[in-house]
Design a protein around this motif. Structure first.
Motif, mmCIF file in Angstrom:
data_model
loop_
_atom_site.group_PDB
_atom_site.id
_atom_site.type_symbol
_atom_site.label_atom_id
_atom_site.label_comp_id
_atom_site.label_asym_id
_atom_site.label_seq_id
_atom_site.Cartn_x
_atom_site.Cartn_y
_atom_site.Cartn_z
ATOM 1 N N GLU A 58 -7.039 21.361 9.416
ATOM 2 C CA GLU A 58 -5.724 20.750 9.237
ATOM 3 C C GLU A 58 -5.733 19.288 9.684
ATOM 4 O OE1 GLU A 58 -2.659 23.059 11.057
ATOM 5 O OE2 GLU A 58 -3.128 24.876 9.900
ATOM 6 N N THR A 59 -6.493 18.981 10.723
ATOM 7 C CA THR A 59 -6.615 17.595 11.187
ATOM 8 C C THR A 59 -7.338 16.740 10.148
ATOM 9 O OG1 THR A 59 -6.626 18.261 13.516
ATOM 10 C CG2 THR A 59 -7.563 16.098 12.995
ATOM 11 N N ILE A 60 -8.409 17.286 9.569
ATOM 12 C CA ILE A 60 -9.110 16.559 8.501
ATOM 13 C C ILE A 60 -8.137 16.220 7.384
ATOM 14 C CG2 ILE A 60 -10.950 16.666 6.784
ATOM 15 C CD1 ILE A 60 -12.368 18.724 8.573
ATOM 16 N N GLU A 61 -7.354 17.205 6.969
ATOM 17 C CA GLU A 61 -6.402 16.992 5.878
ATOM 18 C C GLU A 61 -5.371 15.926 6.244
ATOM 19 O OE1 GLU A 61 -4.068 19.826 2.739
ATOM 20 O OE2 GLU A 61 -3.945 20.394 4.865
ATOM 21 N N HIS A 62 -4.881 15.967 7.466
ATOM 22 C CA HIS A 62 -3.877 15.005 7.932
ATOM 23 C C HIS A 62 -4.435 13.584 7.921
ATOM 24 C CE1 HIS A 62 -0.429 14.258 11.047
ATOM 25 N NE2 HIS A 62 -0.514 13.300 10.150
ATOM 26 N N VAL A 63 -5.640 13.408 8.449
ATOM 27 C CA VAL A 63 -6.247 12.075 8.505
ATOM 28 C C VAL A 63 -6.513 11.553 7.092
ATOM 29 C CG1 VAL A 63 -8.185 10.700 9.365
ATOM 30 C CG2 VAL A 63 -7.239 12.524 10.783
ATOM 31 N N LEU A 64 -7.004 12.426 6.206
ATOM 32 C CA LEU A 64 -7.233 12.021 4.820
ATOM 33 C C LEU A 64 -5.926 11.589 4.148
ATOM 34 C CD1 LEU A 64 -9.751 14.763 3.642
ATOM 35 C CD2 LEU A 64 -10.215 12.304 3.726
ATOM 36 N N ASP A 65 -4.843 12.297 4.411
ATOM 37 C CA ASP A 65 -3.551 11.952 3.831
ATOM 38 C C ASP A 65 -3.085 10.568 4.290
ATOM 39 O OD1 ASP A 65 -3.358 14.318 2.425
ATOM 40 O OD2 ASP A 65 -2.069 15.317 3.901
ATOM 41 N N ASP A 66 -3.447 10.196 5.510
ATOM 42 C CA ASP A 66 -3.013 8.920 6.076
ATOM 43 C C ASP A 66 -3.945 7.759 5.744
ATOM 44 O OD1 ASP A 66 -0.926 10.274 7.214
ATOM 45 O OD2 ASP A 66 -1.767 10.333 9.248
ATOM 46 N N TYR A 67 -5.049 8.054 5.077
ATOM 47 C CA TYR A 67 -6.070 7.024 4.845
ATOM 48 C C TYR A 67 -5.835 6.257 3.554
ATOM 49 C CZ TYR A 67 -10.632 4.946 3.820
ATOM 50 O OH TYR A 67 -11.639 4.068 3.500
ATOM 51 N N THR A 68 -5.921 4.941 3.670
ATOM 52 C CA THR A 68 -5.924 4.056 2.500
ATOM 53 C C THR A 68 -7.268 3.353 2.458
ATOM 54 O OG1 THR A 68 -3.537 3.665 2.668
ATOM 55 C CG2 THR A 68 -4.829 2.092 1.370
ATOM 56 N N PRO A 69 -8.057 3.528 1.402
ATOM 57 C CA PRO A 69 -9.390 2.925 1.360
ATOM 58 C C PRO A 69 -9.331 1.413 1.526
ATOM 59 C CG PRO A 69 -9.111 4.492 -0.425
ATOM 60 C CD PRO A 69 -7.768 4.311 0.198
ATOM 61 N N VAL A 70 -10.309 0.882 2.254
ATOM 62 C CA VAL A 70 -10.381 -0.563 2.437
ATOM 63 C C VAL A 70 -10.768 -1.215 1.113
ATOM 64 C CG1 VAL A 70 -10.942 -0.470 4.886
ATOM 65 C CG2 VAL A 70 -12.779 -0.344 3.210
ATOM 66 N N ASN A 71 -10.145 -2.347 0.849
ATOM 67 C CA ASN A 71 -10.414 -3.068 -0.394
ATOM 68 C C ASN A 71 -11.581 -4.018 -0.170
ATOM 69 O OD1 ASN A 71 -10.213 -4.064 -2.961
ATOM 70 N ND2 ASN A 71 -8.535 -5.489 -2.474
ATOM 71 N N ALA A 72 -12.766 -3.441 -0.086
ATOM 72 C CA ALA A 72 -13.960 -4.244 0.187
ATOM 73 C C ALA A 72 -15.147 -3.613 -0.521
ATOM 74 C CB ALA A 72 -14.217 -4.317 1.692
ATOM 75 N N GLU A 73 -16.202 -4.396 -0.659
ATOM 76 C CA GLU A 73 -17.421 -3.877 -1.272
ATOM 77 C C GLU A 73 -17.988 -2.741 -0.426
ATOM 78 O OE1 GLU A 73 -21.918 -5.426 -2.526
ATOM 79 O OE2 GLU A 73 -20.390 -6.830 -1.781
ATOM 80 N N LEU A 74 -18.395 -1.680 -1.084
ATOM 81 C CA LEU A 74 -18.957 -0.549 -0.362
ATOM 82 C C LEU A 74 -20.280 -0.957 0.274
ATOM 83 C CD1 LEU A 74 -18.469 2.438 0.248
ATOM 84 C CD2 LEU A 74 -19.797 3.008 -1.782
ATOM 85 N N SER A 75 -20.365 -0.811 1.581
ATOM 86 C CA SER A 75 -21.546 -1.221 2.333
ATOM 87 C C SER A 75 -21.648 -0.363 3.573
ATOM 88 C CB SER A 75 -21.442 -2.691 2.735
ATOM 89 O OG SER A 75 -20.362 -2.882 3.651
ATOM 90 N N VAL A 76 -22.757 -0.492 4.295
ATOM 91 C CA VAL A 76 -22.905 0.237 5.557
ATOM 92 C C VAL A 76 -21.796 -0.167 6.524
ATOM 93 C CG1 VAL A 76 -24.386 0.597 7.552
ATOM 94 C CG2 VAL A 76 -25.399 0.492 5.274
ATOM 95 N N GLU A 77 -21.485 -1.453 6.575
ATOM 96 C CA GLU A 77 -20.441 -1.935 7.484
ATOM 97 C C GLU A 77 -19.081 -1.331 7.133
ATOM 98 O OE1 GLU A 77 -22.664 -3.867 5.907
ATOM 99 O OE2 GLU A 77 -23.914 -4.212 7.705
ATOM 100 N N THR A 78 -18.791 -1.234 5.837
ATOM 101 C CA THR A 78 -17.532 -0.624 5.404
ATOM 102 C C THR A 78 -17.464 0.840 5.805
ATOM 103 O OG1 THR A 78 -17.491 -2.103 3.490
ATOM 104 C CG2 THR A 78 -16.043 -0.202 3.420
#
Length: 404
Positions: free
Chosen positions: A364-384
């Protein structure tokens, strides 16, 4: 994929560096190596906080480099000195590294041919990347590094450079050799069902940490065993299969197989299903992983077909155990959603074992955190990926703190 040429494993004997040598995969890996000393030697070791065991391993296998997760090189040096004295060994003075980057240094060690990454969790990402960039064959048991790294890891890896060590993915790799990629219809990833197969969701709410660690088949560490009980481990394996074998998520299905003899199956377009079967023993996939694509004679016992046995297969109840469905949704959402999934799970599992939350609160915590997540608008990288991992851990801790 990578600009590197297609990866070609070296001949024998292979020099193996082990990441997580004091854990379950690491200790079994060393057992495989010791029983096939004509095929393998130990180039380097990196272990956790059990410095006494790490020192004993170092003295027995004499690697040129030893890494320690603790902060003190002096502590490691003293432990090796004591272990050498007890074993009546003199003159052994390996290079030593300690601290958070020790595993990465061992993974990058130039004298190795193969790196067995057997640690658990997101901390395995940096060693995975280091091993790939160093040009080593990566025998991967740390599924999290591929899952959270996703396409970033795949872009670094040369074709054929990653050999799977999880029993399910080892089974799939073996079965896939029976046909061409375009002939594959479906991947069937088997699951033992864990200790709570058949439970209702209300019953899961009352599960204790001790019950969650009582796996019916495998002897694993706390995180992986708990993940097996929640089916998060199977969820991660489904995503790993998708990344390793380039099969769409909708054509990868979990199947409950309580006996843990069939480790996974591949269905082909003509209706044929190829399965890999063996008694549950991680030494077989470890041996194949570090020696890929060649088998190691006597790595494990085969099934005894002179005795009666029954093998059963049942669908996973994805309403009660919805971790797999949640992971598929996350993986399809963005290149960083699975980093959120994995990080929030690791935080929640620790909270469960600390007595702060219920068993059902983990997913349930995984689901909650995923619901609250907005992907960063950046190039996919290790740092991201690492930035996303840090955000997810902090957000999961905040949510769990509000429950306390």
């Amino acid at each position: 994929m990578s600009s590197q040429k297609t990866f070609t494993p070296t001949g024998h004997p292979r020099r193996v560096s082990l990441i997580g040598s004091t854990g379950s995969i690491g200790t079994q890996g060393l057992d495989v190596i010791s029983k096939a000393s004509d095929k393998f030697s130990v180039a380097a070791l990196s272990g956790g906080y059990n410095v006494e065991l790490l020192a004993q391993q170092a003295v027995e296998y004499r690697p040129a480099l030893v890494g320690f997760a603790g902060d003190s090189v002096d502590e490691l040096a003293s432990a090796i000195k004591d272990a050498a004295s007890q074993a009546s060994v003199s003159g052994y003075e390996p290079e030593l590294v300690a601290g958070e980057h020790a595993a990465t240094a061992v993974a990058a060690f130039g004298e190795a041919d193969v790196v067995l990454n057997g640690i658990t969790g997101a901390i395995g990402l940096a060693p995975t990347i280091a091993a790939l960039e160093a040009g080593h064959l990566l025998a991967l048991a740390n599924k999290e590094s591929l899952i959270i790294g996703g396409q970033v890891v795949k872009q670094i890896a040369a074709p054929g450079q990653i050999s799977p060590v999880d029993s399910e993915h080892s089974a799939l790799a073996q079965a896939l050799r029976s046909g061409a990629p375009e002939e594959v219809s479906k991947l069937l990833v088997t699951a033992s069902g864990g200790p709570f197969f058949g439970y209702t969701y209300d019953q899961l709410r009352e599960v204790t940490p001790a019950q969650a660690l009582a796996h019916p088949t495998w002897d694993m560490g706390r995180m992986v065993t708990t993940n097996s009980a929640t089916m998060v481990n199977k969820a991660l394996e489904v995503i790993e299969a998708h990344l390793l074998f380039d099969v769409p998520l909708e054509r990868i299905e979990p199947v409950v197989h309580r006996q843990s003899i069939i480790h996974s199956m591949v269905e082909f377009i003509d209706g044929s299903v190829i399965a890999q079967a063996s008694p549950p023993d991680m030494r077989l996939p470890i041996a194949l992983g570090i020696n890929w694509p060649h088998r190691v004679a006597g790595a494990a016992n085969a099934c005894d077909f002179s005795k009666s046995a029954s093998w059963t297969f049942e669908p996973l109840d994805e309403e009660v155990f919805f971790a797999v469905k949640l992971a598929k949704q996350a993986a399809a959402s963005s290149g960083t959603h699975m980093a959120v999934y994995n990080a929030s799970n690791e935080v929640a599992v620790d909270a469960f074992h600390e007595g702060k939350i219920r068993f059902t609160d983990i997913v349930e915590t995984i689901e909650h955190v995923l619901d609250d997540y907005t992907p960063v608008n950046a190039e996919l990288s290790v740092e991201t990926v690492l930035e996303t991992d840090r955000w997810a851990r902090a957000h999961a801790a905040k949510i769990l703190g509000a429950k306390a």
